[in-house]
Design an enzyme around this catalytic site. Sequence first.
Site, mmCIF file in Angstrom:
data_model
loop_
_atom_site.group_PDB
_atom_site.id
_atom_site.type_symbol
_atom_site.label_atom_id
_atom_site.label_comp_id
_atom_site.label_asym_id
_atom_site.label_seq_id
_atom_site.Cartn_x
_atom_site.Cartn_y
_atom_site.Cartn_z
ATOM 1 N N ASP A 95 49.964 41.868 38.066
ATOM 2 C CA ASP A 95 50.001 41.786 36.453
ATOM 3 C C ASP A 95 51.431 41.245 35.883
ATOM 4 O O ASP A 95 51.604 41.393 34.634
ATOM 5 C CB ASP A 95 49.477 43.055 35.692
ATOM 6 C CG ASP A 95 47.774 42.975 35.907
ATOM 7 O OD1 ASP A 95 47.330 41.983 36.138
ATOM 8 O OD2 ASP A 95 47.669 44.236 36.539
ATOM 9 N N ASN A 135 47.516 41.872 42.607
ATOM 10 C CA ASN A 135 46.711 42.395 42.346
ATOM 11 C C ASN A 135 46.630 41.398 40.926
ATOM 12 O O ASN A 135 47.265 40.660 39.823
ATOM 13 C CB ASN A 135 46.521 43.417 41.300
ATOM 14 C CG ASN A 135 45.389 44.102 39.911
ATOM 15 O OD1 ASN A 135 44.468 43.934 40.528
ATOM 16 N ND2 ASN A 135 45.967 44.475 39.105
ATOM 17 N N GLU A 136 45.204 40.088 40.715
ATOM 18 C CA GLU A 136 44.904 39.980 39.528
ATOM 19 C C GLU A 136 45.510 38.563 39.314
ATOM 20 O O GLU A 136 46.593 38.002 38.552
ATOM 21 C CB GLU A 136 44.492 40.468 38.512
ATOM 22 C CG GLU A 136 43.282 41.719 38.422
ATOM 23 C CD GLU A 136 43.412 42.076 36.881
ATOM 24 O OE1 GLU A 136 44.191 42.469 36.581
ATOM 25 O OE2 GLU A 136 42.370 42.689 36.700
ATOM 26 N N LEU A 137 46.323 37.517 40.603
ATOM 27 C CA LEU A 137 47.667 36.383 40.129
ATOM 28 C C LEU A 137 47.079 35.735 39.747
ATOM 29 O O LEU A 137 47.675 34.893 38.861
ATOM 30 C CB LEU A 137 48.309 36.863 41.052
ATOM 31 C CG LEU A 137 49.015 38.301 41.553
ATOM 32 C CD1 LEU A 137 50.144 37.823 43.373
ATOM 33 C CD2 LEU A 137 49.791 38.711 40.560
ATOM 34 N N SER A 160 43.785 39.522 44.185
ATOM 35 C CA SER A 160 42.801 39.539 44.897
ATOM 36 C C SER A 160 41.864 39.199 43.845
ATOM 37 O O SER A 160 40.533 39.404 44.613
ATOM 38 C CB SER A 160 42.887 41.097 44.107
ATOM 39 O OG SER A 160 42.963 41.394 43.035
#
Length: 942
Positions: free
Chosen positions: A433, A470-472, A520
Site C-alpha cells: 500500500d 500487497n495491492e500494488l 498480490s
Amino acid sequence: MSRSVLMLSLALSRAPFLSLAQSVTSMSDLEWTLSNPNYSISVSGKVPSQAHLDLYDSEVIGDPYYGLNDFNLRWVAETNWTYTASLSSFASTWLVFDGLDTFSTISVCNELVASTNNQFRQYYFDVTQALNNCTSPDITINFGSAPNIANALANTSLNEPWEGTQLTYEFPNRWLIRKEQSDFGWDWGPAFAPAGVWKPAYIVQLSQNQLYVRNTLLDIYRRGQLNNLPPDQTQSWVVNASLDVLGSIPQNARLRIDIKDVNNRTVTSSVASNVTVSGGAISGNIIVADNAVQLWWPNGLGPQNLYYATVTVLGSSNNTIASSTKRTAFRTIVLNMEPISQRQLAQGIQNGNNWHFEINGHELYAKGSNLIPPDAFWPRVTETRIQQLFDSVVSGNQNMLRVWASGAYQPDFIYDIADEKGILLWSEFEFSDSLYPAAQSFLDNVRQEAIYNVRRVNHHPSLALWAGGNELENLELYLANLSDPGNYSRWQDEYETLFLGVLLPTVYENSRSISYIPSSTTNGYLTLNHSNLEHPMVERYNNLTPGYIYGDTDHYDYDSSVAFNLSSYPVGRFANEFGFHSMPSLQSWQDAVAPEDLHFNSTTIQLRNHHYPSGGLNTTNFPNSTKGMGEMTIAVEQYYPTPNKNDALANFSSWCLATQIFQADFYRSQITYYRRGSGMPERQLGSLYWQLEDIWQAPTWAGIEYSGRWKVLHYIAKDIYSRVIVAPYWNYTTGDLSVYVTSDLWDTVDGTVDLTWYDWGGNVLTNMSSTTTTNSSTSGGGSTSVPFSVGALNTTKVMQTNTNALSKSQGMDLTNAVLRMNLTATGNLPNNDSAPSTFTHEFFFHPVLSLADAKLTDPGLTISSNNNSASPAFTVEATSGVSAWTWLDFPNGGVMGNFEDNGFWLVPGEPKTVAFDVKNDTTGGKWMEDVTVSSLWDFTTP
Ligand code: BMA
C-alpha cells in the site's frame, strides 16, 4: 551436557539447521541489560525480545495492549534502546543474528562492529579482531528509534515526490525503511514500532577448516520445470541443495545428499553433481526417481508425506566438514496464469488467462483467508499459539493462507506447522500500500533480504507462491496514475525495477519450484519468456481484451446496502481478499478495556477501531473511527432486529454479536458466489477472505480473536468451506431464486438435496412442496427431494423459482417463510483409498432481505451439557420455532477452544449435539456450567 551442545541437539530435533560448528552458543543464554539513559531506565532484557516486552516484564510499563496504551507508549518507539551483555572470552568468533529490529549499532569491547538497517536480513560479523585485545569482553547493541530514523530519511534523496499513493496509518514514512510495515500502524492494528533482537542470535566459534551453516536452500522440482509453468509430472525429481556457510570452503569439497522418510528409511544417499562453490555457498544436486517418493498434498487433498534431507559437505578424505538437515517434501505447486486453451474454451471457460493453483498437476480450489502478524510483538508468538491457530485453520476446512505482505517473513516454525497440517502458504515480500524507493542502496538492501528469505523457506512444501507485495497493481499503480498521470511512467518503471528487476530474479535464481507474481492482485503477465534472462515477465496491467477474464480480485464495499446484491461482487478467476469488519466478543473486550468502557461508543473502543485510520499521530481519530463504527451499526440495522436490552452490558454484548452475524452472513454470500464460479465461465478457483485472525482486541475483519476465540465468521466459513455445499442465489429485486450444489472434490459426487419450506413457527408449509422447476424431483410430506450429480470442481443447479411468484400465485407470506436445504452426497476424497465418504450440508434461506422484516418466533431454545469435561458436548433444541443464528457462547478466562459448529439454524423437534474442542482449560471443566445459547430472537427481547 554443556548448554551449547544442548542447544544444538534441541535445534536438531526440529532441524532448522544442523551444523558441525564446534561451538555455537545462543545469545539467549547471556545476561542482558536493557537501558535508556534519557529515562534513567536499566532493567534486565532478553534475546530474542523487544524493548516493550522487557519493559513490561520489568513493570516499567503496563500491558501494551490495555486500553489506549498504544498511544500512551509512543515514547518507547520514539527513543533509543541499548542491550548489553558480558561475553566470555571467545576466540575466532562470529556473531550471527537471524533478525535485528531494525536500526542497530553493534559494538564488541567498545569497538564498532557494524550498523544494520533491515529487520528481515540475517547479519553475521567476524568479531575475532575486536575480542583479541579485550580483557572483559562485552557486547552492546544500540537500537535507534525507527520512527525518528524514518522521519530523518524523509529529508534525504531516498524520499520521492510520490503523490496520493502513500498510505500512512500512524507513524509516517514506513516505506523508507525495511521494517514490518504494520509496526507503524494499520487499519486492524496498533502502532508500537518495537525494537530489539527479535529473532534468535548465536555466537559461533570456528577453528580452521570448520564451517558453520547459516542458511540452507533446498529446491525440489521436476526435471525441466520452470517457474510459473506447469511441469511434466512424469519427470523425475531434481533435489538442488545449497549451503550458505561461514568459514572457507575447501576447493575440492564435495556434497552428499541423503533423503530419509519420517521412519528413518533411506530413500537415497547420493553424491551431488554439478557442485559449485561461490560467494560463501556450496551447491549441487541429485536426481530422485519419481516412484521413490510419495507426494505431499494440502489439507483435504491427500496425505502430507514428509522427508528429511541431509546435505553434507565432504572434505578430500570424505570427512564431514558441515551438514544441514531440513524436513521437506516432494510436490509441485504452480500458479498457472497461462492463456485459456482451446480445450478450456471448448469446456465453456471464458477466454482470457488462467489464474489458479495446481498441486502435483491438479487444479485445486483454494479455500482460506489472509494471515496477518499474530502479534504486534513477534518474540511472544509461541509455537503453541501457532499450533492452535493452525488447528483452527484445519478444522475451518481451509487449505491456503495468504501471508499478507507487510508483516514479517514467517519464521521456519510456522512453515513447519503448515507443512505438517497441509496448509499452503502464499507468501509475500514485505511491501504494501505505497510506492517504494528506487535508490540503489534501497534495492541492494532489499535484494539481501529477499535472497536470505527465499533460500531459507524454499524447502517447505507449504510454500505456495511468492508475491512481490500487497495491492500494488490494482491500488498503488492505479492511484499513481490517478494523482500524478504526468509522471506515471516513472512510477511504473520504478515499480518494475524493484518487483521485476530485483525480486523476480531473486526467486528465479534460487528456486525453480515456486511461482512469482509482482503484486498480490494482478492481471498476470502478457508474456513469460524464461530465455529472456533480463526481463522474463512482461506484465499485462490493463492491456485487456473486452469480455475476457484475467487475474484475481479484491473486493471491499462498505456500503452494506449492496452486501447481498450478487451483481456487486467481482467476477474473476480467484478472490484473494474481501471483507467487512466486526466487533470482537464481549469476552475479548474484557481482556483489554476497563469495565466502564464496555459500551459501543466509549472513547477507548472507538479509538481502538482503526478503520478508518487516523492517517497520522493524532490520538483523537473520532471522525474516521465513527465512520467505521457507523458502517457496522448501519449494516446491523439494515438486516437484523437490533438489540435494545435493558442491561447495558448485555446490550453491548448483543451488539458485538450482531456485527459478527452481519460479517459472517456477508462473507458467506461472497464465498458461495466465488465457489459456484468454479463451474461458471469464469472458472473461479479460490476464495481467501480478509482476515484469518486478530493482532489485538479491536473491531477488525478477523474471524478469530486475539485470544483464539472464534467469531461467528470462522464458524460460518468452516461450514461454507465444506467439500460439497448447497446454497441459494437470490436476486431480491426480481425475486429469482436458484439453488446450486458446488463441490471441490476431484471426482463426481452424487446425492440429493431436500428442500422444505417452513414458517417461523417451525411448521412445514406442505402446500409449498412443488416449488422447483427441476425435472426429476420427488415431493412428499412438504419436502422436495432433488437428486444431483456434480462433477469434479464444479457446480450444478438443483432448483429455480421466483419468490415474488411464490407470494403472488401461491400465497406464500414471504415474511413467514424459511427454505431449508439439506444435502446428502456420497463421493471420494482425493488421494484417499478408503471407502466413499458421505457429505452433508444444510442451508436456511429467508425470502426477505432483512430479518427485521421476518415474523421471528421465540424458538424456545434449551441447552444441556454432557458434563464430561474430557469430551464436552452440548445439546441444543428449538422447542417452539425456527432458531436463526443459534449461538453457543462460553465464558471468559480459564478455557479456550471452539464448538464444532455454531451460528447454525434449528427447526423444532430436532435437537442438535455440538462438541467443544478444548484447547486449554484451567477450570477443571467448571466452565461448562456457564455455556449459554441464544439466537436472533434474543435481539428482539429486552
Ligand atoms: C486490504 C489489505 C490490508 C487491509 C485490508 C482491510 O487493503 O490488503 O492492507 O488491512 O484490506 O482494509
